[in-house]
Motif scaffolding. Structure first.
Motif, PDB file in Angstrom:
ATOM      1  N   VAL A 133       0.855  -1.201   0.000  1.00  0.00           N
ATOM      2  CA  VAL A 133       0.000   0.000   0.000  1.00  0.00           C
ATOM      3  C   VAL A 133       0.879   1.235   0.000  1.00  0.00           C
ATOM      4  CG1 VAL A 133      -1.701   1.316   1.335  1.00  0.00           C
ATOM      5  CG2 VAL A 133      -1.854  -1.167   1.230  1.00  0.00           C
ATOM      6  N   ASN A 134       0.552   2.182  -0.865  1.00  0.00           N
ATOM      7  CA  ASN A 134       1.196   3.495  -0.840  1.00  0.00           C
ATOM      8  C   ASN A 134       0.148   4.511  -0.422  1.00  0.00           C
ATOM      9  OD1 ASN A 134       3.693   2.668  -1.727  1.00  0.00           O
ATOM     10  ND2 ASN A 134       3.109   2.892  -3.887  1.00  0.00           N
ATOM     11  N   ASP A 135       0.480   5.282   0.574  1.00  0.00           N
ATOM     12  CA  ASP A 135      -0.469   6.305   1.031  1.00  0.00           C
ATOM     13  C   ASP A 135       0.211   7.649   0.878  1.00  0.00           C
ATOM     14  OD1 ASP A 135      -2.403   7.784   2.434  1.00  0.00           O
ATOM     15  OD2 ASP A 135      -1.137   7.647   4.219  1.00  0.00           O
ATOM     16  N   VAL A 138       1.432  11.945   7.602  1.00  0.00           N
ATOM     17  CA  VAL A 138       2.586  11.163   7.118  1.00  0.00           C
ATOM     18  C   VAL A 138       2.286  10.600   5.734  1.00  0.00           C
ATOM     19  CG1 VAL A 138       4.021   9.129   7.579  1.00  0.00           C
ATOM     20  CG2 VAL A 138       3.278  10.583   9.461  1.00  0.00           C
ATOM     21  N   SER A 139       3.285  10.698   4.861  1.00  0.00           N
ATOM     22  CA  SER A 139       3.142  10.121   3.529  1.00  0.00           C
ATOM     23  C   SER A 139       3.986   8.855   3.486  1.00  0.00           C
ATOM     24  CB  SER A 139       3.616  11.152   2.505  1.00  0.00           C
ATOM     25  OG  SER A 139       3.612  10.584   1.246  1.00  0.00           O
ATOM     26  N   ALA A 140       3.296   7.708   3.648  1.00  0.00           N
ATOM     27  CA  ALA A 140       4.031   6.439   3.699  1.00  0.00           C
ATOM     28  C   ALA A 140       3.869   5.701   2.380  1.00  0.00           C
ATOM     29  CB  ALA A 140       3.493   5.588   4.837  1.00  0.00           C
ATOM     30  N   ARG A 141       4.938   4.954   1.997  1.00  0.00           N
ATOM     31  CA  ARG A 141       4.904   4.243   0.723  1.00  0.00           C
ATOM     32  C   ARG A 141       5.387   2.809   0.904  1.00  0.00           C
ATOM     33  NH1 ARG A 141       8.667   7.944  -2.625  1.00  0.00           N
ATOM     34  NH2 ARG A 141       9.798   7.738  -0.676  1.00  0.00           N
ATOM     35  N   ILE A 143      -1.974   6.081  10.147  1.00  0.00           N
ATOM     36  CA  ILE A 143      -1.027   6.798   9.258  1.00  0.00           C
ATOM     37  C   ILE A 143      -1.803   7.619   8.230  1.00  0.00           C
ATOM     38  CG2 ILE A 143       0.631   6.460   7.368  1.00  0.00           C
ATOM     39  CD1 ILE A 143       1.843   4.174   8.921  1.00  0.00           C
TER      40      ILE A 143
END
Lengths: 92, 392
Positions: free
Chosen positions: A71-73, B30-33, B25
């Motif tokens: 998953v990319n957020d 926060v920009s999580a990948r 998140i």
């Protein structure tokens, strides 16, 4: 205090649909091959592992089956799912 | 590229409920990948500045945050943050590049044929442009104007700056030799309706009118078509200097309300321009109602690259407008001055002799008008080419 008149039950469904459509709140999905999926207006990730992801959007529950799912957020209401999808199911 | 500048952290989260952790998140900034579940651990990537927020989220979920790798410029730079020598060296290099990009290192001069480079350099030196001078302080447009007004032989000057190199292009005044093709057949015709009062010389051609004759504009004075004794016709380039007397009428007007501009001394204001915004460097603001304002921006340079930061030189020349009501006598004086200026510019400088002039005053609405009738004497000869086929 003036009493607010409740909305007639018959109108609730079409009104919700109308608002959802007009304000672009419906589930918008873009899929590339079976490896890349972008979903907008995701409310919640219900279940998550590397073979199965279950998401709740504004009007649907989406279930993605596959392998090596990630998953990319990017901070907005959408998420990007990468991996090798085998099936995508929808539930109202 | 941008990721490398910001710095990226790879992490592993040990948690019982990865779904809840991801949802938190998502709700945070926060920009999580690349979030994925590997062997029961949640792995992913985030920017370096999001680490603190992730640690807070991990603490909230009673999860363990393990940083597995980090890469990017910010982390590399952080490693060297105690190496003051490197920082000082980089800062000194930047200051040197900035400073050297804004001082004159070389002056190129183009376009000078009669003037020597040394002469041009001395003129530039007087204007403040010399090797080592700080360029943002100098208004190049003002220097261009100075060169043109102070050096007689310069017709036009253009100064361009490219980093520390100043290129000066000069266009010199060249007097073209007057070309008089003497082999081309032509007549000499009268340029005015006039009476011939003097025939100075007719070196070539056949004189048509006699002294005292009157001619109309366009009449042939000296013919270039000559018939020989044997009846053959040949063409010559007629020449002649013939003085004629003619009259001209000119009208001058002057209003009784006269608008006078009283200029004060000009001065320069400086301001610093950063991305289009001006920050005044001198406290006074232009509060003059009427002023001639000339603005020029000198942007700072780094290695011939213009920076969005520069010095604005604003030249202000305030003036006051005074409405004067003139008396008929004063209007008359101004009209006579106008007449004098006209005579100097159009008659005396052109070799025209004023024999007599008659002035008739005429009052007009809100002013005064004069009709000046001149009787003038001048060379009325004008060349008119004859177009003949196969001329030899």
């Amino acid at each position: 205090m003036p009493k607010i008149k409740p909305i007639n039950e018959n109108y609730k469904g079409p009104l919700k649909k109308f608002i959802t459509r007009k304000f672009y709140l419906n589930t918008h999905m873009t899929i590339t091959d079976n490896t890349h999926l972008e979903i907008e207006n995701v409310q919640n990730i219900v279940e998550y592992n590397d073979v199965y992801i279950k998401l709740k959007t504004s009007n649907l529950t989406v279930m993605i089956w596959g392998e090596n799912l990630s998953v990319n957020d990017y901070g907005a209401d959408g998420i990007v799912i990468n991996g090798e999808f085998s099936s995508i199911e929808f539930e109202r | 590229m941008l990721d490398h500048l910001r710095g990226v952290i790879e992490f592993t989260i040990v948690t019982d409920s990865p779904e809840e952790f991801i949802n938190t998140i998502r709700k945070s900034s926060v920009s999580a990948r690349n979030l994925r579940l590997e062997n029961g651990f949640l792995t992913g990537q985030c920017y370096g500045f999001d680490k603190k927020t992730l640690l807070k989220i991990a603490a909230l979920h009673h999860a363990e945050f393990i940083e597995t790798a980090r890469y990017g410029f910010v982390f590399t730079a952080a490693k060297y943050r105690r190496r003051y020598g490197i920082i000082a060296g980089v800062a000194a290099a930047l200051v040197m590049v900035f400073f050297l990009s804004n001082i004159t290192m070389k002056i190129n001069i183009y376009g000078n044929e009669n003037m020597s480079d040394a002469e041009v350099l001395s003129v530039l030196d007087d204007a403040g442009i010399r090797i080592g001078s700080y360029l943002p302080n100098i208004s190049l447009a003002a220097v261009e104007r100075d060169i043109v007004s102070n050096v007689r032989d310069v017709a036009w000057a253009g100064i361009k700056r490219s980093g520390p190199i100043v290129s000066v292009e000069i266009s010199e005044m060249t007097k073209k030799p007057e070309l008089t093709p003497t082999n081309r057949p032509c007549n000499i015709v009268s340029a005015k309706n006039a009476q011939i009062v003097k025939i100075k010389s007719v070196p070539m051609g056949m004189l048509i009118p006699m002294l005292g004759d009157t001619v109309r504009e366009g009449d042939i004075l000296v013919s270039g078509v000559i018939t020989g004794k044997l009846g053959n016709t040949y063409y010559v380039h007629a020449m002649g200097d013939i003085t004629g007397r003619y009259s001209e009428k000119i009208t001058f007007n002057e209003s009784f309300t006269h608008r006078r501009l009283d200029y004060e001394d000009k001065f320069t204001r400086r301001s610093l321009r950063i991305f289009g915004f001006n920050i005044p460097l001198t406290p006074a603001v232009n509060t003059y109602e009427n002023a001639e304002v000339n603005e020029e921006v000198s942007y700072f340079n780094i290695l011939t690259l213009n920076l969005p930061i520069g010095i604005v030189n604003t030249e202000i020349r305030p003036y006051e407008v005074t409405e004067e009501i003139l008396t008929p006598e004063a209007a008359n004086t101004l009209l006579l001055e106008k007449t004098k200026r006209y005579e100097e510019n159009f008659y005396l400088d052109e070799g025209v002799t004023i024999i007599s002039k008659d002035i008739v005053y005429k009052p007009v609405e809100g002013g005064l008008s004069i009709n000046v009738s001149y009787v003038l004497e001048a060379n009325i000869a004008e060349t008119q080419y004859i177009y003949v086929k196969n001329h030899r």
